[in-house]
Design a protein around this motif. Structure first.
Motif, PDB file in Angstrom:
ATOM      1  N   VAL A  23      49.986  37.808  35.427  1.00  0.00           N
ATOM      2  CA  VAL A  23      49.740  38.710  36.558  1.00  0.00           C
ATOM      3  C   VAL A  23      50.444  40.042  36.345  1.00  0.00           C
ATOM      4  O   VAL A  23      49.868  41.117  36.567  1.00  0.00           O
ATOM      5  CB  VAL A  23      50.208  38.056  37.874  1.00  0.00           C
ATOM      6  CG1 VAL A  23      50.062  39.030  39.039  1.00  0.00           C
ATOM      7  CG2 VAL A  23      49.405  36.788  38.152  1.00  0.00           C
ATOM      8  N   LYS A  34      49.927  32.353  45.388  1.00  0.00           N
ATOM      9  CA  LYS A  34      49.031  32.916  44.386  1.00  0.00           C
ATOM     10  C   LYS A  34      47.997  33.892  44.951  1.00  0.00           C
ATOM     11  O   LYS A  34      47.147  34.389  44.215  1.00  0.00           O
ATOM     12  CB  LYS A  34      48.310  31.794  43.640  1.00  0.00           C
ATOM     13  CG  LYS A  34      49.256  30.919  42.817  1.00  0.00           C
ATOM     14  CD  LYS A  34      48.514  29.810  42.112  1.00  0.00           C
ATOM     15  CE  LYS A  34      49.440  29.088  41.133  1.00  0.00           C
ATOM     16  NZ  LYS A  34      50.602  28.471  41.796  1.00  0.00           N
ATOM     17  N   LYS A  35      48.066  34.186  46.229  1.00  0.00           N
ATOM     18  CA  LYS A  35      47.131  35.128  46.828  1.00  0.00           C
ATOM     19  C   LYS A  35      47.332  36.523  46.233  1.00  0.00           C
ATOM     20  O   LYS A  35      48.441  37.035  46.162  1.00  0.00           O
ATOM     21  CB  LYS A  35      47.335  35.178  48.339  1.00  0.00           C
ATOM     22  CG  LYS A  35      46.298  36.029  49.057  1.00  0.00           C
ATOM     23  CD  LYS A  35      46.507  35.974  50.564  1.00  0.00           C
ATOM     24  CE  LYS A  35      45.468  36.814  51.295  1.00  0.00           C
ATOM     25  NZ  LYS A  35      45.649  36.770  52.776  1.00  0.00           N
ATOM     26  N   THR A  64      46.672  37.330  43.087  1.00  0.00           N
ATOM     27  CA  THR A  64      47.003  37.297  41.664  1.00  0.00           C
ATOM     28  C   THR A  64      45.772  37.415  40.762  1.00  0.00           C
ATOM     29  O   THR A  64      45.906  37.709  39.576  1.00  0.00           O
ATOM     30  CB  THR A  64      47.740  36.001  41.304  1.00  0.00           C
ATOM     31  OG1 THR A  64      46.887  34.871  41.598  1.00  0.00           O
ATOM     32  CG2 THR A  64      49.036  35.870  42.103  1.00  0.00           C
ATOM     33  N   LYS A  65      44.586  37.198  41.312  1.00  0.00           N
ATOM     34  CA  LYS A  65      43.379  37.134  40.482  1.00  0.00           C
ATOM     35  C   LYS A  65      43.138  38.430  39.710  1.00  0.00           C
ATOM     36  O   LYS A  65      42.826  38.407  38.508  1.00  0.00           O
ATOM     37  CB  LYS A  65      42.155  36.832  41.371  1.00  0.00           C
ATOM     38  CG  LYS A  65      40.858  36.620  40.583  1.00  0.00           C
ATOM     39  CD  LYS A  65      40.955  35.416  39.671  1.00  0.00           C
ATOM     40  CE  LYS A  65      39.626  35.116  38.994  1.00  0.00           C
ATOM     41  NZ  LYS A  65      38.625  34.579  39.938  1.00  0.00           N
ATOM     42  N   VAL A  80      45.420  38.630  36.726  1.00  0.00           N
ATOM     43  CA  VAL A  80      45.019  37.711  35.660  1.00  0.00           C
ATOM     44  C   VAL A  80      43.813  38.255  34.908  1.00  0.00           C
ATOM     45  O   VAL A  80      43.750  38.202  33.674  1.00  0.00           O
ATOM     46  CB  VAL A  80      44.718  36.315  36.232  1.00  0.00           C
ATOM     47  CG1 VAL A  80      44.136  35.404  35.160  1.00  0.00           C
ATOM     48  CG2 VAL A  80      45.976  35.690  36.820  1.00  0.00           C
ATOM     49  N   VAL A  81      42.849  38.809  35.651  1.00  0.00           N
ATOM     50  CA  VAL A  81      41.623  39.327  35.034  1.00  0.00           C
ATOM     51  C   VAL A  81      41.934  40.512  34.129  1.00  0.00           C
ATOM     52  O   VAL A  81      41.507  40.568  32.967  1.00  0.00           O
ATOM     53  CB  VAL A  81      40.598  39.733  36.118  1.00  0.00           C
ATOM     54  CG1 VAL A  81      39.429  40.503  35.496  1.00  0.00           C
ATOM     55  CG2 VAL A  81      40.081  38.491  36.835  1.00  0.00           C
ATOM     56  N   SER A 122      43.981  39.442  30.988  1.00  0.00           N
ATOM     57  CA  SER A 122      43.344  38.602  29.971  1.00  0.00           C
ATOM     58  C   SER A 122      42.757  39.424  28.829  1.00  0.00           C
ATOM     59  O   SER A 122      42.540  38.905  27.729  1.00  0.00           O
ATOM     60  CB  SER A 122      42.253  37.736  30.609  1.00  0.00           C
ATOM     61  OG  SER A 122      41.231  38.547  31.156  1.00  0.00           O
ATOM     62  N   TYR A 173      37.582  47.311  36.649  1.00  0.00           N
ATOM     63  CA  TYR A 173      37.740  45.882  36.911  1.00  0.00           C
ATOM     64  C   TYR A 173      36.433  45.119  36.708  1.00  0.00           C
ATOM     65  O   TYR A 173      36.456  43.935  36.358  1.00  0.00           O
ATOM     66  CB  TYR A 173      38.236  45.679  38.345  1.00  0.00           C
ATOM     67  CG  TYR A 173      38.450  44.236  38.728  1.00  0.00           C
ATOM     68  CD1 TYR A 173      39.529  43.522  38.220  1.00  0.00           C
ATOM     69  CD2 TYR A 173      37.583  43.595  39.605  1.00  0.00           C
ATOM     70  CE1 TYR A 173      39.741  42.198  38.580  1.00  0.00           C
ATOM     71  CE2 TYR A 173      37.781  42.274  39.974  1.00  0.00           C
ATOM     72  CZ  TYR A 173      38.860  41.580  39.456  1.00  0.00           C
ATOM     73  OH  TYR A 173      39.062  40.268  39.805  1.00  0.00           O
ATOM     74  N   TYR A 175      36.274  41.736  34.739  1.00  0.00           N
ATOM     75  CA  TYR A 175      35.910  40.483  35.404  1.00  0.00           C
ATOM     76  C   TYR A 175      34.769  39.795  34.661  1.00  0.00           C
ATOM     77  O   TYR A 175      34.758  38.567  34.526  1.00  0.00           O
ATOM     78  CB  TYR A 175      35.494  40.767  36.850  1.00  0.00           C
ATOM     79  CG  TYR A 175      35.200  39.524  37.657  1.00  0.00           C
ATOM     80  CD1 TYR A 175      36.249  38.730  38.119  1.00  0.00           C
ATOM     81  CD2 TYR A 175      33.896  39.137  37.948  1.00  0.00           C
ATOM     82  CE1 TYR A 175      35.992  37.582  38.859  1.00  0.00           C
ATOM     83  CE2 TYR A 175      33.628  38.001  38.679  1.00  0.00           C
ATOM     84  CZ  TYR A 175      34.682  37.215  39.130  1.00  0.00           C
ATOM     85  OH  TYR A 175      34.439  36.077  39.849  1.00  0.00           O
ATOM     86  N   TYR A 225      36.155  38.115  31.690  1.00  0.00           N
ATOM     87  CA  TYR A 225      36.937  36.946  32.108  1.00  0.00           C
ATOM     88  C   TYR A 225      36.027  35.771  32.470  1.00  0.00           C
ATOM     89  O   TYR A 225      36.282  34.629  32.070  1.00  0.00           O
ATOM     90  CB  TYR A 225      37.814  37.337  33.295  1.00  0.00           C
ATOM     91  CG  TYR A 225      38.668  36.213  33.831  1.00  0.00           C
ATOM     92  CD1 TYR A 225      39.856  35.859  33.204  1.00  0.00           C
ATOM     93  CD2 TYR A 225      38.283  35.508  34.983  1.00  0.00           C
ATOM     94  CE1 TYR A 225      40.652  34.833  33.696  1.00  0.00           C
ATOM     95  CE2 TYR A 225      39.061  34.487  35.487  1.00  0.00           C
ATOM     96  CZ  TYR A 225      40.248  34.149  34.833  1.00  0.00           C
ATOM     97  OH  TYR A 225      41.020  33.125  35.326  1.00  0.00           O
ATOM     98  N   LYS A 226      34.963  36.054  33.218  1.00  0.00           N
ATOM     99  CA  LYS A 226      34.044  34.989  33.626  1.00  0.00           C
ATOM    100  C   LYS A 226      33.326  34.387  32.425  1.00  0.00           C
ATOM    101  O   LYS A 226      33.018  33.189  32.401  1.00  0.00           O
ATOM    102  CB  LYS A 226      33.021  35.534  34.623  1.00  0.00           C
ATOM    103  CG  LYS A 226      33.597  35.896  35.975  1.00  0.00           C
ATOM    104  CD  LYS A 226      34.111  34.669  36.728  1.00  0.00           C
ATOM    105  CE  LYS A 226      32.973  33.777  37.201  1.00  0.00           C
ATOM    106  NZ  LYS A 226      33.468  32.627  38.003  1.00  0.00           N
TER     107      LYS A 226
END
Length: 366
Positions: free
Chosen positions: A10, A282-283, A285-286, A289-290, A293, A351, A355, A358-359
């Motif tokens: 993060v 963890k709210k 954090t996405k 992380v994205v 990565s 982003y 994203y 990442y997906k």
């Protein structure tokens, strides 16, 4: 690491997002102080972003190479991978320095050589990686201390012709004087992330390696968090006290700045580990992380896309940033806020591909 620390991913991602944000205002004429670099001495939050990333690179070295050593991989077998990664990051940095004109003939070695963000990252990476393979953490600590003290002594006691000693003014300091010879700079020219100031930047990477060694130790998670808080506060305090004599300065990456920024990085990581990995909060954090990565990929992508929005007249004969700025300010928004909103919008635009990668589980590693 058997139990991966989410907070580290993060922190890496939000560091890259912050790097994009502070680099893309609608106009540099209207920028809030916290999202711009200090003119010379002292620091702003923006000045901490780059050392944060180098700090994280150091952590990654300790975790990655430490895992390989634990699995029995020979030291010599790791050499080619380290050197190849160094060359790839350096090469991408050179291409970004030349982008979009790629004028090799007129740019000069000072521009396409080992200067710039990625070039500094590559040098710190290769030096720290070899240091990690051939030393233990105490030797790394001593190496960092020697470099910081040596850099301070050089900056204050090496005489500059016609100027004397102890001068830290822009263009009139030892780092610039040495860079002018190594990089063959013309009179009055200055390059960020130059040669001599890379030495203390290596110590920022060493602080990251020491942190990585702590994170991969057999200590419990609460013990790691407490040590991070303690060491971070200690480094920050020493940096502040040292700054009374050797000012905080990102431009020359002063020794006090190394400890100040490194201390802040440790404290930030400690707080993040406590909230995310210990308390399980963890709210939000996405996004980190994205972005994290594919961190360097996103840094490159933002550089490649940025001229499109700055130089191409895409909307009503205007560049996107100027159109956005004039449109938003015409609605009564203050110029500085409008400029910041554009930077936020551009970061969110970056982003989208992050994203998608990442997906699709596509992780581009240099």
């Amino acid at each position: 690491m058997k139990n991966r620390i989410l907070a580290l991913d993060v922190m890496r991602g939000y560091t890259i997002a912050a790097m994009i944000l502070v680099s893309t205002p609608a106009t540099w004429e209207h920028v809030y102080l916290p999202v711009t670099h200090a003119a010379w001495n002292n620091t702003t939050p923006t000045d901490l972003i780059f050392p944060f990333f180098i700090f994280i690179v150091g952590i990654a070295i300790a975790i990655s190479l430490g895992n390989k050593k634990d699995k029995g991989t020979s030291t010599k077998a790791l050499y080619p991978k380290i050197i190849l990664r160094f060359l790839k990051i350096m090469a991408v940095g050179i291409l970004l320095n030349l982008f979009p004109n790629f004028d090799f003939l007129n740019y000069g070695w000072s521009g396409i050589g080992y200067t710039g963000v990625l070039a500094r990252i590559s040098i710190v990476y290769v030096v720290c990686a070899f240091l990690f393979l051939h030393t233990h953490w105490k030797q790394q600590l001593y190496t960092g201390i020697v470099i910081l003290v040596g850099y301070w002594l050089c900056m204050y006691f090496i005489p500059i012709p016609n100027l004397g000693t102890g001068i830290l003014e822009p263009g009139k300091n030892v780092a610039h004087w040495i860079d002018s010879y190594v990089l063959n700079l013309t009179k009055g020219q200055w390059v960020p992330e130059g040669f001599f100031s890379t030495f203390p930047a290596i110590v920022t990477g060493i602080l990251g390696m020491l942190t990585g060694t702590l994170l991969t130790s057999k200590k419990t998670l609460p013990e790691k968090i407490m040590w991070l808080f303690f060491l971070g506060f200690t480094a920050l305090l020493i940096g502040i006290v040292w700054s009374w004599h050797f000012p905080l300065n990102k431009n020359i990456w002063s020794s006090s700045f190394v400890l100040y920024a490194g201390g802040f990085a440790m404290l930030t990581l400690a707080a993040s580990v406590f909230l995310i990995d210990y308390l399980g909060y963890k709210k939000g954090t996405k996004m980190g992380v994205v972005f994290g990565s594919n961190a360097i990929t996103m840094y490159v992508l933002f550089h490649v896309l940025h001229p499109v929005f700055l130089d191409w007249n895409l909307i009503n004969g205007q560049s996107t940033n100027i159109w956005f700025f004039e449109t938003v300010t015409s609605l009564g928004v203050t110029p500085k806020l409008a400029s910041l909103l554009y930077a936020i919008a551009y970061t969110l635009l970056c982003y989208i591909p992050a994203y998608w990668l990442y997906k699709k589980r596509i992780f581009i590693k240099l």
